[in-house]
Design an enzyme around this catalytic site. Structure first.
Site, PDB file in Angstrom:
ATOM      1  N   GLU A  29       0.760  -1.088  -0.155  1.00  0.00           N
ATOM      2  CA  GLU A  29      -0.041   0.007   0.024  1.00  0.00           C
ATOM      3  C   GLU A  29       0.960   1.246  -0.005  1.00  0.00           C
ATOM      4  OE1 GLU A  29      -3.351   0.861   2.976  1.00  0.00           O
ATOM      5  OE2 GLU A  29      -1.528   1.692   3.896  1.00  0.00           O
ATOM      6  N   ASP A  74      -5.474  -4.272  -3.583  1.00  0.00           N
ATOM      7  CA  ASP A  74      -5.874  -2.759  -3.705  1.00  0.00           C
ATOM      8  C   ASP A  74      -4.759  -2.137  -4.063  1.00  0.00           C
ATOM      9  OD1 ASP A  74      -4.873  -3.597  -1.098  1.00  0.00           O
ATOM     10  OD2 ASP A  74      -5.922  -1.948  -0.782  1.00  0.00           O
TER      11      ASP A  74
END
Length: 638
Positions: free
Chosen positions: A66, A242
């Site tokens: 991330e 993600d």
């Protein structure tokens, strides 16, 4: 390209100047300054400047995929404003070097007809290890041969999600090295979560990505998680999709901005790498064990799939791969995930991979897969959106992670036969409690809408933006946004309440950026005004010497003394000698925390003192703030 022309009209040619782009540059310089402490000596972005912080990572000088995806995005925005994209290329190269495992030919013995042997996920860590069950049917992997044909290798081009940047644990899993130990130089890849939805970070048992039984117990760490008759040295990596999708999203923007400035050729090689990452990202679109999608229960009766029958086409919580590390054993495995959280969806990345010629993956069916994924993601937003605007949790093809029969009320209204789950994947805390999931995902939807003008996205965003405008609280140069959300009911009758408020600067910046992209395309003056007020409040009230921060109370730090479940009789050690046994606690297997410069604040609290407060500088949040300034400045030239 048509889509690039859209952006060219919106952006000022050459170097951009204005209040908000200047604020971007001010924050960018703070983040990149060596004196601020956001990067390691190897140039790896830390999760936070501060070391004592327990969240998804359990220490601040770890990092995540991330953080790396935000780093790439930050450098893309720098290129848009300053016209120099060399640091975008450098950020991608760093990400590639440190997060993408390079065990040579590690997956070469993979059999796509037998991708993995079934292991049930259990409800609580105390129910582990979970037994391997070869009687449960698993489907065929439709991507493996296609990807090997496209790239000439069985290796993955995906980020492992978690790195111990300073090698505090001492595993030394640095790229191709396997358990090189505490003397290894560079960021060490490692694992933590593996024991069901109640395994919060406080209950994890960190383990090496390459387990050669050098640390842990007789079988390394393997028999804490999986019950088997025989254990062998092996590697295992997990992607957070993600983050990979955010990296692709950043590459899309870099392509748009570089093309607008006539320097697209300078990033062409990086764009090719982003397309490749998007190709492998498709593993997130498939059920964990490649079973058929829809009404998939019980595990023994849910059919194994072939072809794309196992594709739900949503960006799921994870995908993973692993196998034998020693040459005398020839086996490896791959899994997807049946659980998809709305917060992980990225319609802009799907759109880019399906439509942008510079980001077209080599896989022969990739464009088709991402075209379907884009539409499926938009449908998921519609399915999960409440009447008031925010999005409920997600859906799963594998109830409880073991294809159990769901509660009867969930059978009435499914999403392509998948079941609604208000807290997909993890429950401590519930995965859709944190408000930040809302703008993280809505922001990607807003960027997609800005790029395409899709009317479906516009109608979804209008409801969301109207809700957000009604729940943000302003007072002079200060603000509060929702912190935690409460949920009740099932689709289409899900209800939401705001249960607490906070000044989460990263989530506030993401909210502002979402509203800005939406306003720039729709002309919604209220959304634009709210975005500006949020950004001005952040800048005026919370700026400090190295970025932006706010006082945070951490009453959850009483969990430093929480017991970590270890089966009775099991014993092992970490590289530093910390003992793992049935008496283990979070702190007990991380004794190095007692040497942290902020430890006394926690120790006082554990001894009955006041709840400790901290000012944190998380990399993702600092980048989010910078990116919100930059986006607003580019969109409105203010």
């Amino acid at each position: 390209m048509k889509v690039l022309a859209i952006f060219a009209m919106a952006l000022v040619a050459g170097v951009n100047a204005g209040t908000y782009t200047d604020r971007f540059l001010e924050q960018y310089k703070k983040i990149k300054s060596s004196s601020s402490g956001y990067f390691s000596s190897d140039g790896v972005p830390y999760h936070s400047v501060e070391t004592l912080i327990v969240e998804a990572p359990d220490q601040g000088h770890e990092t995540t995929s991330e953080a790396y995806s935000y780093y790439v995005w930050l450098e893309a925005m720098y290129g848009a404003i300053e016209g120099d994209f060399s640091s975008f290329n450098s950020a991608w190269e760093s990400m590639e070097k440190y997060t993408i495992p390079t065990l040579q030919n590690a997956n070469s013995e993979y059999d796509a007809s037998k991708p993995a042997t079934y292991i049930a996920e259990m409800d609580d860590p105390s129910e582990y290890p979970s037994a391997i069950d070869s009687s449960i049917p698993v489907g065929q992997d439709p991507l493996a041969d296609e990807l090997k044909s496209a790239y000439g290798t069985s290796d993955f081009y995906s980020m492992h999600w978690l790195l111990d940047v300073d090698n505090v644990y001492g595993f030394g899993n640095v790229q191709g090295q396997c358990e090189a130990g505490s003397s290894a130089s560079g960021p060490s890849l490692y694992n933590n979560y593996q024991r069901g939805p109640q395994e919060s970070v406080w209950r994890t048992i960190p383990q090496p990505t390459c387990d050669q039984f050098k640390y842990g117990g007789t079988n390394g760490f393997l028999d804490l998680f999986v019950q088997d008759s025989d254990y062998s040295h092996q590697y295992k990596y997990t992607a957070a999709p993600d983050a990979d999708a955010r990296a692709v999203q950043a590459a899309y923007w870099a392509n748009v901005w570089a093309t607008e400035k006539g320097s697209q050729g300078s990033i062409s090689q990086t764009l090719t790498k982003a397309a490749k990452m998007g190709d492998y990202l498709r593993y997130s679109l498939f059920d964990k064990y490649f079973k058929k999608i829809g009404n998939c229960y019980p595990a023994s009766g849910c059919a194994a799939a072939s072809g794309k029958d196992s594709a739900h086409y949503l960006i799921s919580w994870y995908f993973a791969w692993g196998g034998s590390y020693n040459a005398q054993y020839e086996w490896s495995w791959r899994i997807g995930d049946g659980a998809s959280h709305f917060g992980y969806q990225n319609p802009l990345a799907a759109y880019a991979l399906a439509n942008d010629a510079s980001l077209k993956p080599k896989g022969s069916t990739a464009v088709d897969d991402w075209t379907k994924s884009l539409q499926r993601q938009l449908e998921l937003y519609e399915y999960l959106q409440t009447d008031t605007g925010p999005f409920a949790g997600g859906v799963t093809n594998s109830w409880k992670g073991r294809y159990a029969e769901p509660d009867s009320d969930l059978l009435n209204d499914t999403f392509y036969g998948m079941f609604y789950d208000w807290e997909p994947v993890y429950h401590d805390p519930p995965s859709n409690r944190w408000y930040g999931m809302q703008p993280w995902s809505a922001d990607r939807l807003a960027q997609y809408y800005y790029a395409t003008g899709d009317s479906k996205a516009q109608s979804i965003l209008k409801k969301w933006a109207d809700w957000v405008d009604g729940v943000i609280q302003f007072s002079g140069d200060d603000f509060q946004i929702p912190s935690n959300l409460g949920w009740s009911g099932d689709p289409p009758n899900v209800q939401v309440t705001v249960t607490s408020y906070a000044r989460d600067l990263g989530a506030a910046a993401a909210t502002a950026r979402t509203l800005a992209y939406y306003a720039a395309k729709s002309g919604d003056s209220t959304a634009k005004s709210t975005a500006k007020k949020l950004l001005d409040a952040i800048y005026t009230t919370y700026k400090d010497d190295i970025g932006f921060s706010v006082e945070e109370e951490r009453d959850d730090y009483n969990r430093f003394n929480e017991k970590v479940y270890v089966p009775s009789g099991w014993t092992g050690t970490y590289p530093n000698g910390d003992v793992i046994d049935s008496s283990a606690t979070f702190l007990g297997i991380r004794s190095w925390y007692k040497n942290d410069p902020n430890w006394s604040k926690v120790e006082t609290y554990l001894n009955g003192g006041a709840v400790p407060t901290f000012k944190y500088h998380r990399f993702w949040a600092q980048a989010d703030i910078a990116l919100a300034f930059g986006a607003y400045g580019l969109l409105f030239s203010e």
